[in-house]
Design a protein around this motif. Structure first.
Motif, PDB file in Angstrom:
ATOM      1  N   SER A  88       0.828  -1.210   0.000  1.00  0.00           N
ATOM      2  CA  SER A  88       0.000   0.000   0.000  1.00  0.00           C
ATOM      3  C   SER A  88       0.861   1.259   0.000  1.00  0.00           C
ATOM      4  O   SER A  88       0.581   2.226  -0.729  1.00  0.00           O
ATOM      5  N   LEU A  89       1.923   1.258   0.800  1.00  0.00           N
ATOM      6  CA  LEU A  89       2.814   2.418   0.852  1.00  0.00           C
ATOM      7  C   LEU A  89       3.564   2.605  -0.471  1.00  0.00           C
ATOM      8  O   LEU A  89       3.778   3.740  -0.915  1.00  0.00           O
ATOM      9  N   LEU A  90       3.931   1.498  -1.110  1.00  0.00           N
ATOM     10  CA  LEU A  90       4.578   1.592  -2.420  1.00  0.00           C
ATOM     11  C   LEU A  90       3.651   2.227  -3.452  1.00  0.00           C
ATOM     12  O   LEU A  90       4.048   3.115  -4.210  1.00  0.00           O
ATOM     13  N   LEU A  91       2.407   1.762  -3.498  1.00  0.00           N
ATOM     14  CA  LEU A  91       1.435   2.316  -4.445  1.00  0.00           C
ATOM     15  C   LEU A  91       1.189   3.795  -4.169  1.00  0.00           C
ATOM     16  O   LEU A  91       1.038   4.597  -5.100  1.00  0.00           O
ATOM     17  N   HIS A  92       1.172   4.143  -2.895  1.00  0.00           N
ATOM     18  CA  HIS A  92       0.984   5.548  -2.516  1.00  0.00           C
ATOM     19  C   HIS A  92       2.141   6.408  -3.015  1.00  0.00           C
ATOM     20  O   HIS A  92       1.924   7.507  -3.563  1.00  0.00           O
ATOM     21  N   GLU A  93       3.371   5.912  -2.843  1.00  0.00           N
ATOM     22  CA  GLU A  93       4.535   6.704  -3.239  1.00  0.00           C
ATOM     23  C   GLU A  93       4.709   6.771  -4.754  1.00  0.00           C
ATOM     24  O   GLU A  93       5.080   7.812  -5.303  1.00  0.00           O
ATOM     25  N   ILE A  94       4.441   5.658  -5.445  1.00  0.00           N
ATOM     26  CA  ILE A  94       4.684   5.618  -6.891  1.00  0.00           C
ATOM     27  C   ILE A  94       3.576   6.328  -7.663  1.00  0.00           C
ATOM     28  O   ILE A  94       3.829   7.096  -8.594  1.00  0.00           O
ATOM     29  N   TYR A  95       2.317   6.085  -7.261  1.00  0.00           N
ATOM     30  CA  TYR A  95       1.186   6.627  -8.029  1.00  0.00           C
ATOM     31  C   TYR A  95       0.449   7.759  -7.307  1.00  0.00           C
ATOM     32  O   TYR A  95      -0.507   8.307  -7.847  1.00  0.00           O
ATOM     33  N   HIS A  96       0.864   8.043  -6.052  1.00  0.00           N
ATOM     34  CA  HIS A  96       0.298   9.162  -5.279  1.00  0.00           C
ATOM     35  C   HIS A  96      -1.195   8.979  -4.981  1.00  0.00           C
ATOM     36  O   HIS A  96      -1.936   9.948  -4.873  1.00  0.00           O
ATOM     37  N   PHE A  97      -1.622   7.712  -4.853  1.00  0.00           N
ATOM     38  CA  PHE A  97      -2.977   7.448  -4.383  1.00  0.00           C
ATOM     39  C   PHE A  97      -3.056   7.766  -2.890  1.00  0.00           C
ATOM     40  O   PHE A  97      -2.072   7.650  -2.159  1.00  0.00           O
ATOM     41  N   ASN A  98      -4.249   8.127  -2.436  1.00  0.00           N
ATOM     42  CA  ASN A  98      -4.455   8.371  -1.003  1.00  0.00           C
ATOM     43  C   ASN A  98      -4.256   7.066  -0.236  1.00  0.00           C
ATOM     44  O   ASN A  98      -4.907   6.069  -0.505  1.00  0.00           O
ATOM     45  N   ILE A  99      -3.366   7.085   0.743  1.00  0.00           N
ATOM     46  CA  ILE A  99      -3.009   5.864   1.478  1.00  0.00           C
ATOM     47  C   ILE A  99      -4.211   5.269   2.205  1.00  0.00           C
ATOM     48  O   ILE A  99      -4.314   4.044   2.357  1.00  0.00           O
ATOM     49  N   ALA A 100      -5.151   6.117   2.632  1.00  0.00           N
ATOM     50  CA  ALA A 100      -6.328   5.620   3.356  1.00  0.00           C
ATOM     51  C   ALA A 100      -7.166   4.699   2.477  1.00  0.00           C
ATOM     52  O   ALA A 100      -7.649   3.647   2.934  1.00  0.00           O
ATOM     53  N   TYR A 101      -7.345   5.066   1.211  1.00  0.00           N
ATOM     54  CA  TYR A 101      -8.125   4.239   0.297  1.00  0.00           C
ATOM     55  C   TYR A 101      -7.327   3.018  -0.163  1.00  0.00           C
ATOM     56  O   TYR A 101      -7.855   1.905  -0.262  1.00  0.00           O
TER      57      TYR A 101
END
Length: 289
Positions: A45-58
């Motif tokens: 989840s943290l990787l996806l947040h950092e790479i694609y800038h998705f909201n970590i909560a979702y």
């Protein structure tokens, strides 16, 4: 389906909510602002947040959903429902609770981010749920391939940290490995606690006195196996009957027991083994987890 008594249900809820708050604090105050990672589903989840800038909560809720479904089949539906509620609760916590960033020091972030994350996940496990579905995946996969659950988890985490090293640099990946290690050790401590049980096996020619003192002095229950001792290289044909004593103590009592045995027979053979769960007999009562 087993129905829990009301005090047990309340304890589970308190454990889970407290765990959610600790995990939210670890993520928003340490890991996310400093681009650090953990292992498992949280790491993905943290990787996806950092790479694609998705909201970590979702992201953390969506990524956990497949593993929650696996949990319904691999564990039970109650566990899956509790885990779903806990993960959604964590997502809400990340959205609405304004945790401040505590520090930018990388060593402090890696250690204390891991500690608070480990406390949170461990408390949720005590409440009968999971905030990270990686072990459910390992359990599911382990039934289909020849690797152990630990090996599967290790393999998944290696992939996560390699991706982190490629996208964010090797130092960040190395610090994140420290975060994961700290979190995993903290989880073990929170789940098992100071009362983690240890099995102790004692082989001695003075077994009668050892048995008496274990029961009368330490108040331990014992099990006795009949065996033989001897069989040395220089006298292989010579052996003697012996009582092999087995008992279960808490981790804090191991040193006292070992000292007592060596006081009786300093040549006694004593070895210990970790016990993940124990109940019944004359064990000290433990709180339900």
């Amino acid at each position: 389906m087993k129905i829990l008594r009301l005090p047990q249900q309340i304890a589970d809820i308190v454990y889970t909510i407290t765990g959610i708050l600790f995990c939210g604090f670890a993520l928003k105050s340490f890991l996310v602002p400093n681009q650090f990672f953990d292992g498992g589903v949280t790491g993905v989840s943290l990787l996806l947040h950092e790479i694609y800038h998705f909201n970590i909560a979702y992201v953390i809720v969506i990524v956990n959903l497949p593993f929650i479904l696996m949990g319904a089949y691999q564990v039970n539906k109650t566990f899956a429902l509790k885990t779903l509620a806990a993960v959604i609760g964590l997502g809400i916590c990340l959205l609405v609770v304004p945790f401040p960033q505590v520090t930018t020091d990388k060593l402090l972030v890696s250690i204390f981010g891991g500690v608070f994350m480990g406390i949170g996940v461990g408390l949720a496990m005590r409440g009968g749920s999971a905030l990270d579905g990686i072990e459910v995946l390992a359990l599911y996969t382990g039934k289909r391939i020849s690797f152990t659950i630990s090996e599967i988890i290790l393999g998944i985490n290696i992939v996560i940290f390699l991706i982190a090293a490629f996208h964010l640099g090797l130092p960040t990946a190395l610090y994140s490995i420290l975060t994961y290690y700290t979190a995993s050790r903290t989880i073990n401590f929170v789940v098992e606690g100071l009362e983690e049980y240890t099995g102790v096996t004692i082989i001695s020619g003075q077994s009668e006195e050892i048995k008496e003192r274990l029961v009368m002095e330490l108040g331990r229950g014992i099990t006795v196996y009949k065996g033989e001792r001897g069989f040395l290289k220089e006298s292989f044909d010579i052996s003697n009957p012996v009582d092999i004593v087995f008992t279960v103590v808490t981790r804090l009592e191991v040193s006292r027991l070992r000292n007592m045995v060596h006081e009786i027979d300093n040549k006694a053979f004593v070895f210990t083994s970790s016990i993940k769960e124990a109940a019944g007999g004359v064990l000290k009562r433990r709180a339900r987890h």
